[in-house]
Scaffold this motif. Sequence first.
Motif, PDB file in Angstrom:
ATOM      1  N   PHE A  13     -48.957-101.233  42.647  1.00 23.56           N
ATOM      2  CA  PHE A  13     -49.264-101.671  44.010  1.00 23.56           C
ATOM      3  C   PHE A  13     -49.220-100.443  44.916  1.00 23.56           C
ATOM      4  CE2 PHE A  13     -48.220-105.625  42.015  1.00 23.56           C
ATOM      5  CZ  PHE A  13     -48.969-106.580  42.691  1.00 23.56           C
ATOM      6  N   LYS A  14     -50.401-100.001  45.358  1.00 17.35           N
ATOM      7  CA  LYS A  14     -50.495 -98.768  46.131  1.00 17.35           C
ATOM      8  C   LYS A  14     -50.884 -98.991  47.593  1.00 17.35           C
ATOM      9  CE  LYS A  14     -51.638 -95.539  42.404  1.00 17.35           C
ATOM     10  NZ  LYS A  14     -52.535 -94.415  42.037  1.00 17.35           N
ATOM     11  N   LEU A  15     -51.325-100.196  47.928  1.00 12.45           N
ATOM     12  CA  LEU A  15     -51.780-100.444  49.295  1.00 12.45           C
ATOM     13  C   LEU A  15     -51.049-101.616  49.921  1.00 12.45           C
ATOM     14  CD1 LEU A  15     -55.646 -99.906  49.178  1.00 12.45           C
ATOM     15  CD2 LEU A  15     -53.997 -98.633  50.540  1.00 12.45           C
ATOM     16  N   GLY A  16     -50.446-101.359  51.085  1.00 19.74           N
ATOM     17  CA  GLY A  16     -49.857-102.406  51.894  1.00 19.74           C
ATOM     18  C   GLY A  16     -50.753-102.646  53.095  1.00 19.74           C
ATOM     19  N   LEU A  17     -51.089-103.908  53.358  1.00 21.65           N
ATOM     20  CA  LEU A  17     -52.029-104.242  54.418  1.00 21.65           C
ATOM     21  C   LEU A  17     -51.456-105.336  55.308  1.00 21.65           C
ATOM     22  CD1 LEU A  17     -54.801-104.105  51.828  1.00 21.65           C
ATOM     23  CD2 LEU A  17     -54.974-102.771  53.921  1.00 21.65           C
ATOM     24  N   GLY A  18     -51.601-105.169  56.594  1.00 20.10           N
ATOM     25  CA  GLY A  18     -50.975-106.065  57.552  1.00 20.10           C
ATOM     26  C   GLY A  18     -51.697-107.397  57.694  1.00 20.10           C
ATOM     27  N   PRO A  19     -50.958-108.515  57.761  1.00 23.94           N
ATOM     28  CA  PRO A  19     -51.564-109.844  57.987  1.00 23.94           C
ATOM     29  C   PRO A  19     -51.858-110.032  59.471  1.00 23.94           C
ATOM     30  CG  PRO A  19     -49.185-110.054  57.784  1.00 23.94           C
ATOM     31  CD  PRO A  19     -49.496-108.597  57.585  1.00 23.94           C
ATOM     32  N   LEU A  42     -61.344-101.764  52.874  1.00 22.83           N
ATOM     33  CA  LEU A  42     -60.585-101.920  51.632  1.00 22.83           C
ATOM     34  C   LEU A  42     -61.210-101.111  50.501  1.00 22.83           C
ATOM     35  CD1 LEU A  42     -59.870-105.771  51.705  1.00 22.83           C
ATOM     36  CD2 LEU A  42     -58.365-103.913  52.430  1.00 22.83           C
ATOM     37  N   ASP A  43     -62.519-101.186  50.373  1.00 26.05           N
ATOM     38  CA  ASP A  43     -63.204-100.441  49.317  1.00 26.05           C
ATOM     39  C   ASP A  43     -62.961 -98.942  49.446  1.00 26.05           C
ATOM     40  OD1 ASP A  43     -64.239-102.719  48.145  1.00 26.05           O
ATOM     41  OD2 ASP A  43     -66.227-102.525  49.059  1.00 26.05           O
ATOM     42  N   LEU A  44     -62.980 -98.449  50.672  1.00 26.88           N
ATOM     43  CA  LEU A  44     -62.754 -97.018  50.905  1.00 26.88           C
ATOM     44  C   LEU A  44     -61.385 -96.596  50.392  1.00 26.88           C
ATOM     45  CD1 LEU A  44     -63.693 -94.331  52.289  1.00 26.88           C
ATOM     46  CD2 LEU A  44     -62.447 -95.137  54.327  1.00 26.88           C
ATOM     47  N   TYR A  45     -60.348 -97.368  50.723  1.00 21.60           N
ATOM     48  CA  TYR A  45     -58.997 -97.001  50.320  1.00 21.60           C
ATOM     49  C   TYR A  45     -58.791 -97.150  48.813  1.00 21.60           C
ATOM     50  CZ  TYR A  45     -57.072 -96.134  54.935  1.00 21.60           C
ATOM     51  OH  TYR A  45     -56.800 -95.583  56.165  1.00 21.60           O
ATOM     52  N   TYR A  46     -59.265 -98.250  48.249  1.00 19.99           N
ATOM     53  CA  TYR A  46     -59.060 -98.459  46.813  1.00 19.99           C
ATOM     54  C   TYR A  46     -59.820 -97.424  45.991  1.00 19.99           C
ATOM     55  CZ  TYR A  46     -56.388-102.762  47.054  1.00 19.99           C
ATOM     56  OH  TYR A  46     -55.384-103.677  47.259  1.00 19.99           O
ATOM     57  N   THR A  47     -61.050 -97.110  46.396  1.00 22.62           N
ATOM     58  CA  THR A  47     -61.866 -96.152  45.644  1.00 22.62           C
ATOM     59  C   THR A  47     -61.218 -94.769  45.611  1.00 22.62           C
ATOM     60  OG1 THR A  47     -63.903 -97.316  46.222  1.00 22.62           O
ATOM     61  CG2 THR A  47     -64.117 -95.021  45.533  1.00 22.62           C
ATOM     62  N   ASN A  48     -60.591 -94.382  46.689  1.00 22.46           N
ATOM     63  CA  ASN A  48     -60.089 -93.015  46.800  1.00 22.46           C
ATOM     64  C   ASN A  48     -58.610 -92.846  46.527  1.00 22.46           C
ATOM     65  OD1 ASN A  48     -62.494 -91.350  47.861  1.00 22.46           O
ATOM     66  ND2 ASN A  48     -62.539 -93.187  49.143  1.00 22.46           N
ATOM     67  N   LEU A  49     -57.860 -93.953  46.517  1.00 19.25           N
ATOM     68  CA  LEU A  49     -56.420 -93.843  46.260  1.00 19.25           C
ATOM     69  C   LEU A  49     -56.090 -94.108  44.792  1.00 19.25           C
ATOM     70  CD1 LEU A  49     -53.754 -93.261  47.725  1.00 19.25           C
ATOM     71  CD2 LEU A  49     -53.497 -95.720  48.074  1.00 19.25           C
ATOM     72  N   TYR A  50     -56.874 -94.957  44.143  1.00 18.55           N
ATOM     73  CA  TYR A  50     -56.594 -95.286  42.734  1.00 18.55           C
ATOM     74  C   TYR A  50     -57.330 -94.330  41.805  1.00 18.55           C
ATOM     75  CZ  TYR A  50     -53.952 -99.566  43.500  1.00 18.55           C
ATOM     76  OH  TYR A  50     -52.982-100.458  43.835  1.00 18.55           O
TER      77      TYR A  50
END
Length: 325
Positions: A3-9, A317-325
């Motif tokens: 779990f690498k991304l925390g996102l606010g509700p 979301l795609d930007l963060y997942y693509t570049n962090l994982y």
Amino acid sequence: MEFKLGLGPMSLIINVVLARYSRDQQRPLMFIASRNQVDADSGYVMTTRALAAQLDPLRSPYLMVCRDHCGPYFLDQEKSLTLGQAVTATKKTIAGDIENGFDLIHIDTSRCPDPYPVADELFNFCLKLNPHIQFEFGTEENVGVAAGVKKYQDDVRFASQYPNMQFVVAQTGSLTMEDRQAGSFDIPMVRKLVNFANQAGVKLKEHNADYLTAGQIQLRKTAGVHACNIAPQLGVIQTKTILRLADQYGVDSTEFKTTVLDSKKWTKWMIECDTNIKIAVAGHYCFGSDAYDRLESQLYKHCDVAAEVEVEIVKCLDLYYTNLY
């Protein structure tokens, strides 16, 4: 599963988008609810019980529900309380979280004069209610200044004595202001902190990671940052989308804009005095207002508002997942 991304509700719409994205894309995602956003009896988004009910039909193994910044004085109503009263109020938040199936609690006692004893009390309170609850810990305010190595080492040593410790928060130099990233990323410092976290068997989490470019996100991966939090950016995306749609379809958004400006919730985010930016950064605080409801209802006569917001959130979301994982 990492779990690498925390996102606010940040809103009813955003919550559904995040949970559905996590489930359908099979991408691990942490909901990180602040006490002002979501709490046992209050919240400018919803209550703890309401959040759990909303997420329940969308839950999957890829979703963690987490409490962010859980400590005394992180709820606006606590400003005038004594420390003892604020600790009691924090325990009420924790009890509600555990009762409603939260997976992780971030104990943050950075606003206490002596943070470690209060943190110890809160950790033990959590463990009595649920010995399997997972933890995050941090004792520094997010002000964009890279943490000293010794301070982080002290936090890691303290946190490591408790079971189920996942993350220890570090200042990396990042800072969210207005609708942009106003900080910097101290790579040599962060690498030292990551190394110490690895040796202690915990993970380093960076807060204030909003508005990063692909290159800036990749720097986090290169430096070994284990996880990042993004929250205000999501609210800004929805606000800007709503206002764009209002302009596109000729719907009057004046009442909503006035409500946001009158709320003064933009104050802590501002550097300059641009009115449009004030509205963008504080719009999410007013998604529960009658003015917003009326604006959204008018827009639904012209388009699917939730679908329009989803398109923009998914890009982020795609930007963060693509570049962090």
